[in-house]
Design a protein around this motif. Sequence first.
Motif, short mmCIF file in Angstrom:
data_model
loop_
_atom_site.label_atom_id
_atom_site.label_comp_id
_atom_site.label_asym_id
_atom_site.label_seq_id
_atom_site.Cartn_x
_atom_site.Cartn_y
_atom_site.Cartn_z
N ILE A 64 -42.42 13.12 32.84
CA ILE A 64 -42.63 13.08 33.76
C ILE A 64 -40.90 14.17 34.44
O ILE A 64 -40.79 14.90 35.11
CB ILE A 64 -41.99 11.58 33.72
N VAL A 65 -40.00 14.05 33.61
CA VAL A 65 -38.42 14.66 33.74
C VAL A 65 -38.40 15.99 33.59
O VAL A 65 -38.35 17.30 34.16
CB VAL A 65 -38.03 13.94 32.67
N ASP A 66 -39.83 16.47 31.76
CA ASP A 66 -39.84 17.20 31.82
C ASP A 66 -40.68 18.64 33.01
O ASP A 66 -40.44 19.54 33.14
CB ASP A 66 -40.48 17.85 30.15
N ASN A 67 -41.43 17.48 33.68
CA ASN A 67 -42.56 18.27 34.82
C ASN A 67 -41.26 18.49 36.25
O ASN A 67 -41.28 19.09 36.72
CB ASN A 67 -43.40 17.11 34.97
N ASN A 68 -40.37 17.90 36.44
CA ASN A 68 -39.39 17.26 37.46
C ASN A 68 -39.02 19.09 36.69
O ASN A 68 -38.29 19.64 38.00
CB ASN A 68 -38.75 16.90 37.50
N VAL A 69 -38.00 19.33 36.27
CA VAL A 69 -37.20 20.73 35.83
C VAL A 69 -38.00 21.93 35.84
O VAL A 69 -37.65 22.40 36.79
CB VAL A 69 -36.81 20.04 34.48
#
Length: 232
Positions: free
Chosen positions: A129-134
Amino acid sequence: MTVRTSAIVLALLLTTPFAYAQNKGKSAAPVNKKLFCWEEKGQRVCSDALPADAVNAAREEISAASGLRTGEVGRALSEEERAQAATEAQQRQMDAAAAETRRRTDAAMLLSYRSEEDLRRVFNERVAIVDNNVRTARYNAVSLREGLVSLLQTAGNQELAGRPVAADLATNIRQRHAELVRTRRLQQSFETQRAELDVEIADIMQRYRAMKGVNPDAVEEAARQTSEPARH
Protein backbone atom coordinates in the motif's frame (compact mmCIF):
# COMPACT_ATOMS: atom_id res chain seq x y z
CA MET A 1 -26.74 50.32 8.08
CA THR A 2 -22.99 50.22 8.77
CA VAL A 3 -21.30 51.89 11.74
CA ARG A 4 -17.55 52.38 11.95
CA THR A 5 -17.20 54.31 15.23
CA SER A 6 -16.59 51.91 18.10
CA ALA A 7 -18.20 54.24 20.67
CA ILE A 8 -21.44 54.39 18.69
CA VAL A 9 -21.43 50.60 18.24
CA LEU A 10 -20.92 50.09 21.99
CA ALA A 11 -23.76 52.49 22.79
CA LEU A 12 -25.99 50.67 20.31
CA LEU A 13 -25.27 47.29 21.85
CA LEU A 14 -25.73 48.55 25.43
CA THR A 15 -28.98 50.40 24.78
CA THR A 16 -30.61 47.82 22.50
CA PRO A 17 -32.12 45.73 25.35
CA PHE A 18 -33.59 48.84 27.04
CA ALA A 19 -34.97 50.26 23.81
CA TYR A 20 -36.52 46.89 23.09
CA ALA A 21 -38.16 46.81 26.53
CA GLN A 22 -39.53 50.33 26.18
CA ASN A 23 -40.98 49.73 22.73
CA LYS A 24 -42.22 46.20 23.38
CA GLY A 25 -45.82 47.32 23.62
CA LYS A 26 -45.59 49.33 20.42
CA SER A 27 -43.69 47.14 17.91
CA ALA A 28 -41.53 44.15 18.86
CA ALA A 29 -38.16 43.75 17.12
CA PRO A 30 -37.80 40.69 14.90
CA VAL A 31 -36.65 37.76 17.00
CA ASN A 32 -33.92 36.67 14.57
CA LYS A 33 -32.56 40.15 13.73
CA LYS A 34 -28.76 40.11 13.93
CA LEU A 35 -25.84 42.49 13.78
CA PHE A 36 -22.57 41.50 12.09
CA CYS A 37 -19.23 42.83 13.37
CA TRP A 38 -15.88 42.39 11.62
CA GLU A 39 -12.48 44.07 11.18
CA GLU A 40 -11.99 46.27 8.14
CA LYS A 41 -8.77 48.26 7.61
CA GLY A 42 -7.99 48.16 11.32
CA GLN A 43 -11.44 49.27 12.40
CA ARG A 44 -14.26 47.29 13.93
CA VAL A 45 -17.31 47.54 11.69
CA CYS A 46 -20.86 46.51 12.62
CA SER A 47 -23.87 46.33 10.35
CA ASP A 48 -27.32 44.78 10.23
CA ALA A 49 -26.51 43.56 6.70
CA LEU A 50 -23.36 41.74 5.61
CA PRO A 51 -21.84 43.31 2.47
CA ALA A 52 -20.42 41.10 -0.25
CA ASP A 53 -16.81 42.17 0.42
CA ALA A 54 -17.11 41.01 4.06
CA VAL A 55 -18.55 37.55 3.39
CA ASN A 56 -15.14 35.86 3.71
CA ALA A 57 -14.01 37.89 6.73
CA ALA A 58 -14.02 36.62 10.31
CA ARG A 59 -17.01 38.08 12.12
CA GLU A 60 -19.21 38.00 15.21
CA GLU A 61 -22.98 37.69 15.11
CA ILE A 62 -24.88 39.67 17.76
CA SER A 63 -28.58 39.56 18.57
CA ALA A 64 -30.22 42.92 17.89
CA ALA A 65 -32.85 42.10 20.50
CA SER A 66 -30.55 41.25 23.43
CA GLY A 67 -27.20 42.73 22.45
CA LEU A 68 -25.53 39.40 23.20
CA ARG A 69 -23.16 37.56 20.89
CA THR A 70 -24.91 34.57 19.34
CA GLY A 71 -22.25 33.19 17.06
CA GLU A 72 -18.85 33.56 15.44
CA VAL A 73 -17.66 32.75 11.91
CA GLY A 74 -14.00 32.32 11.04
CA ARG A 75 -12.53 33.82 7.92
CA ALA A 76 -12.59 31.82 4.69
CA LEU A 77 -9.41 29.84 4.08
CA SER A 78 -7.20 30.64 1.12
CA GLU A 79 -6.56 28.05 -1.57
CA GLU A 80 -3.16 27.17 -0.12
CA GLU A 81 -4.60 26.91 3.40
CA ARG A 82 -7.33 24.56 2.17
CA ALA A 83 -4.69 22.43 0.45
CA GLN A 84 -2.61 22.38 3.64
CA ALA A 85 -5.66 21.42 5.72
CA ALA A 86 -6.45 18.58 3.31
CA THR A 87 -2.85 17.34 3.53
CA GLU A 88 -2.90 17.41 7.33
CA ALA A 89 -6.23 15.60 7.45
CA GLN A 90 -4.94 12.87 5.15
CA GLN A 91 -1.78 12.55 7.23
CA ARG A 92 -3.82 12.16 10.40
CA GLN A 93 -5.83 9.38 8.76
CA MET A 94 -2.66 7.59 7.70
CA ASP A 95 -1.14 7.93 11.17
CA ALA A 96 -4.31 6.58 12.78
CA ALA A 97 -4.41 3.62 10.39
CA ALA A 98 -0.75 2.83 11.04
CA ALA A 99 -1.24 3.05 14.82
CA GLU A 100 -4.25 0.75 14.68
CA THR A 101 -2.34 -1.76 12.57
CA ARG A 102 0.55 -1.74 15.03
CA ARG A 103 -1.81 -2.29 17.93
CA ARG A 104 -3.54 -5.23 16.27
CA THR A 105 -0.24 -6.71 15.18
CA ASP A 106 1.28 -6.61 18.64
CA ALA A 107 -1.87 -8.01 20.27
CA ALA A 108 -2.20 -10.93 17.88
CA MET A 109 1.43 -11.62 17.11
CA LEU A 110 1.94 -14.54 19.46
CA LEU A 111 -1.60 -15.89 19.23
CA SER A 112 -2.17 -15.76 15.49
CA TYR A 113 1.15 -16.27 13.76
CA ARG A 114 2.76 -19.68 13.97
CA SER A 115 5.75 -18.67 11.89
CA GLU A 116 7.62 -15.64 10.64
CA GLU A 117 6.17 -16.24 7.19
CA ASP A 118 2.64 -15.74 8.52
CA LEU A 119 3.72 -12.53 10.24
CA ARG A 120 5.45 -11.20 7.15
CA ARG A 121 2.28 -11.53 5.09
CA VAL A 122 0.69 -8.82 7.24
CA PHE A 123 3.57 -6.46 6.65
CA ASN A 124 3.69 -7.25 2.94
CA GLU A 125 0.19 -5.83 2.60
CA ARG A 126 1.19 -2.59 4.30
CA VAL A 127 4.39 -2.36 2.28
CA ALA A 128 2.44 -2.78 -0.96
CA ILE A 129 0.00 0.00 0.00
CA VAL A 130 2.71 2.48 0.98
CA ASP A 131 4.84 1.65 -2.07
CA ASN A 132 1.84 2.29 -4.30
CA ASN A 133 1.24 5.62 -2.55
CA VAL A 134 4.85 6.63 -3.12
CA ARG A 135 4.74 5.71 -6.83
CA THR A 136 1.44 7.53 -7.33
CA ALA A 137 2.63 10.69 -5.57
CA ARG A 138 5.86 10.74 -7.59
CA TYR A 139 3.96 10.32 -10.86
CA ASN A 140 1.46 13.04 -9.93
CA ALA A 141 4.24 15.44 -8.90
CA VAL A 142 6.04 14.99 -12.23
CA SER A 143 2.80 15.42 -14.18
CA LEU A 144 1.79 18.54 -12.24
CA ARG A 145 5.23 20.07 -12.64
CA GLU A 146 5.23 19.51 -16.40
CA GLY A 147 1.78 21.07 -16.65
CA LEU A 148 2.87 24.05 -14.54
CA VAL A 149 5.96 24.60 -16.71
CA SER A 150 3.77 24.58 -19.81
CA LEU A 151 1.39 27.16 -18.30
CA LEU A 152 4.29 29.39 -17.25
CA GLN A 153 5.74 29.23 -20.75
CA THR A 154 2.39 30.29 -22.19
CA ALA A 155 2.19 33.20 -19.74
CA GLY A 156 5.76 34.21 -20.59
CA ASN A 157 5.00 34.19 -24.31
CA GLN A 158 1.99 36.43 -23.74
CA GLU A 159 4.11 38.92 -21.80
CA LEU A 160 6.88 38.86 -24.43
CA ALA A 161 4.26 39.61 -27.06
CA GLY A 162 3.19 42.68 -25.08
CA ARG A 163 -0.12 41.19 -24.02
CA PRO A 164 -1.31 40.88 -20.42
CA VAL A 165 -1.54 37.39 -18.97
CA ALA A 166 -5.13 36.17 -19.24
CA ALA A 167 -6.98 36.01 -15.92
CA ASP A 168 -7.99 32.36 -16.37
CA LEU A 169 -4.38 31.44 -17.17
CA ALA A 170 -3.12 33.16 -14.03
CA THR A 171 -5.76 31.33 -11.98
CA ASN A 172 -4.75 27.99 -13.49
CA ILE A 173 -1.10 28.69 -12.66
CA ARG A 174 -1.91 29.42 -9.02
CA GLN A 175 -4.11 26.35 -8.72
CA ARG A 176 -1.54 24.07 -10.37
CA HIS A 177 1.23 25.41 -8.13
CA ALA A 178 -0.84 24.86 -4.97
CA GLU A 179 -1.65 21.31 -6.07
CA LEU A 180 2.02 20.61 -6.83
CA VAL A 181 3.07 21.83 -3.37
CA ARG A 182 0.43 19.64 -1.75
CA THR A 183 1.43 16.59 -3.80
CA ARG A 184 5.11 17.01 -2.98
CA ARG A 185 4.25 17.16 0.71
CA LEU A 186 2.28 13.95 0.35
CA GLN A 187 5.17 12.34 -1.51
CA GLN A 188 7.60 13.29 1.24
CA SER A 189 5.18 11.97 3.85
CA PHE A 190 4.76 8.65 2.04
CA GLU A 191 8.52 8.24 1.59
CA THR A 192 9.09 8.94 5.28
CA GLN A 193 6.37 6.46 6.19
CA ARG A 194 7.99 3.83 3.95
CA ALA A 195 11.37 4.24 5.65
CA GLU A 196 9.76 4.08 9.09
CA LEU A 197 7.90 0.94 8.06
CA ASP A 198 11.18 -0.88 7.36
CA VAL A 199 12.40 0.02 10.84
CA GLU A 200 9.11 -1.08 12.38
CA ILE A 201 9.16 -4.44 10.59
CA ALA A 202 12.70 -5.15 11.71
CA ASP A 203 11.83 -4.24 15.30
CA ILE A 204 8.70 -6.42 15.44
CA MET A 205 10.44 -9.36 13.80
CA GLN A 206 13.18 -9.12 16.42
CA ARG A 207 10.60 -9.06 19.22
CA TYR A 208 8.72 -11.97 17.69
CA ARG A 209 11.86 -14.08 17.48
CA ALA A 210 12.75 -13.23 21.08
CA MET A 211 9.25 -14.23 22.31
CA LYS A 212 9.36 -17.42 20.27
CA GLY A 213 12.90 -18.22 21.38
CA VAL A 214 14.18 -18.22 17.81
CA ASN A 215 17.87 -17.62 17.13
CA PRO A 216 18.06 -14.79 14.54
CA ASP A 217 21.45 -16.00 13.29
CA ALA A 218 19.97 -19.39 12.52
CA VAL A 219 17.09 -17.77 10.63
CA GLU A 220 19.45 -15.68 8.50
CA GLU A 221 21.62 -18.68 7.75
CA ALA A 222 18.59 -20.72 6.68
CA ALA A 223 17.41 -17.89 4.44
CA ARG A 224 20.87 -17.58 2.88
CA GLN A 225 21.09 -21.27 2.15
CA THR A 226 17.62 -21.26 0.60
CA SER A 227 18.52 -18.39 -1.73
CA GLU A 228 21.74 -20.01 -2.93
CA PRO A 229 21.43 -22.09 -6.11
CA ALA A 230 21.69 -25.83 -5.59
CA ARG A 231 25.15 -27.20 -6.19
CA HIS A 232 25.60 -30.36 -8.11
